[in-house]
Design a protein around this motif. Sequence first.
Motif, PDB file in Angstrom:
ATOM      1  N   ALA A 294       0.832  -1.204   0.000  1.00 23.59           N
ATOM      2  CA  ALA A 294       0.000   0.000   0.000  1.00 23.59           C
ATOM      3  C   ALA A 294       0.864   1.249   0.000  1.00 23.59           C
TER       4      ALA A 294
ATOM      5  N   LEU B 129       1.448   6.612  -6.884  1.00 27.28           N
ATOM      6  CA  LEU B 129       0.301   7.404  -7.326  1.00 27.28           C
ATOM      7  C   LEU B 129       0.481   8.879  -7.009  1.00 27.28           C
TER       8      LEU B 129
ATOM      9  N   CYS C 174       0.354  11.874  -9.584  1.00 25.47           N
ATOM     10  CA  CYS C 174      -0.474  13.063  -9.487  1.00 25.47           C
ATOM     11  C   CYS C 174       0.367  14.312  -9.617  1.00 25.47           C
TER      12      CYS C 174
ATOM     13  N   ARG D  89      -6.450  -4.670   3.269  1.00 25.47           N
ATOM     14  CA  ARG D  89      -6.866  -4.637   1.861  1.00 25.47           C
ATOM     15  C   ARG D  89      -7.901  -3.528   1.622  1.00 25.47           C
TER      16      ARG D  89
ATOM     17  N   LEU E  51      -8.284  -0.877   3.352  1.00 25.11           N
ATOM     18  CA  LEU E  51      -7.604   0.414   3.471  1.00 25.11           C
ATOM     19  C   LEU E  51      -6.892   0.760   2.165  1.00 25.11           C
ATOM     20  N   THR E  52      -6.221  -0.262   1.577  1.00 19.89           N
ATOM     21  CA  THR E  52      -5.499  -0.051   0.327  1.00 19.89           C
ATOM     22  C   THR E  52      -6.444   0.340  -0.797  1.00 19.89           C
TER      23      THR E  52
ATOM     24  N   LEU F  50      -7.682   3.852  -0.341  1.00 19.05           N
ATOM     25  CA  LEU F  50      -6.618   4.809  -0.650  1.00 19.05           C
ATOM     26  C   LEU F  50      -6.462   4.985  -2.157  1.00 19.05           C
ATOM     27  N   LEU F  51      -6.473   3.855  -2.882  1.00 21.58           N
ATOM     28  CA  LEU F  51      -6.351   3.896  -4.342  1.00 21.58           C
ATOM     29  C   LEU F  51      -7.514   4.662  -4.963  1.00 21.58           C
TER      30      LEU F  51
ATOM     31  N   LEU G 206      -7.109   8.396  -4.391  1.00 21.37           N
ATOM     32  CA  LEU G 206      -6.071   8.989  -5.237  1.00 21.37           C
ATOM     33  C   LEU G 206      -6.486   9.037  -6.697  1.00 21.37           C
TER      34      LEU G 206
ATOM     35  N   ALA H  46      -8.723  11.935  -7.073  1.00 19.62           N
ATOM     36  CA  ALA H  46      -7.968  13.183  -7.024  1.00 19.62           C
ATOM     37  C   ALA H  46      -7.313  13.457  -8.370  1.00 19.62           C
ATOM     38  N   CYS H  47      -6.683  12.376  -8.935  1.00 17.49           N
ATOM     39  CA  CYS H  47      -6.036  12.569 -10.229  1.00 17.49           C
ATOM     40  C   CYS H  47      -7.072  12.867 -11.297  1.00 17.49           C
TER      41      CYS H  47
ATOM     42  N   ASN I 214      -8.024  16.432 -11.464  1.00 17.29           N
ATOM     43  CA  ASN I 214      -7.074  17.310 -12.137  1.00 17.29           C
ATOM     44  C   ASN I 214      -7.297  17.306 -13.642  1.00 17.29           C
TER      45      ASN I 214
END
Lengths: 141, 143
Positions: A12, A19, A23, B4, B6-7, B10-11, B14, B17-18, B21
């Motif tokens: 992770a 990532l 970004c 898992r 949490l991962t 998180l992905l 992100l 977020a990307c 943009n």
Amino acid sequence: MTLRSRSSWLAAGVLTALLLSGCKDATTTTSPTATSPVTETFSGQFIPGGNASRAFTAASAGTASVTLTSVGPPADAIVGLGVGIPQSSGSGCYLTQTVKTGASSTPQFTVAVDAGAYCVRVYDLGTLTAPVSFTITIVRP
Amino acid sequence: MTTRLLTIALLAALTVACGDNKASATSPTSTTTTSATTVIYTGTIDVGGSRFYSFTNVAAGTVTAFLASVTSPDTKLPVDVPLQIGIGTPAGTDCVTTMTQIVSPALVPQMSASLAAGVFCLRVADAGELRAPVSFAVRFSHP
């Protein structure tokens, strides 16, 4: 914490780092390539009583400079240098201003220009006895 | 299992977020413009004389003019004398100007005017300082 759990956290972390860097790249802005001012060089030769002209285009309003960087032989030759707008026929200039000059590293002309076509002209003042070579540097918007 | 989840969370965060943009880029705004026509008017003016040139604005817009050159007809070299330039409407064999200006040669617009669509004229005249005929060149742009 079990070995498997540690591996998951490690994975992770790596993914997060990748990532985040991705970004960061996505938000990086690329500076536009500088397109102005543009430097052009005009070299040639003319005979006694003759002249040479070249048109150039200012892409936008701004300041243009013209420098006769070399002329001769002889090295101390004095010639006429002018700036203006090109004739419709495509050969020659309608001159706005002229100067009698030798070669210099300092611009003989620094003029405000609008976007559009302009020209430089170098000519014999009636003093040449043999063909001369010349180089003119034009810096324009 | 918690790791898992949490991962994955998180992905997802992100990625969003990307994605934000990327989605923030806006398309360029298109603009419609009427292209200008640029012409060079040339001629010779006698002492006390004038010349005029008719032009047609295909649409309302701004016209600009600059006196680019005043030269001796003999030497073709610049002479230091100002001329009068003006904009108006053709009337018979002349141009009745509604705005005039006395200018020396330059390479940037010296006169500009907002005009309607229609027929107008540009006039170049002796400003009272000619002692001999001169050749001139005026760069003129109109809609």
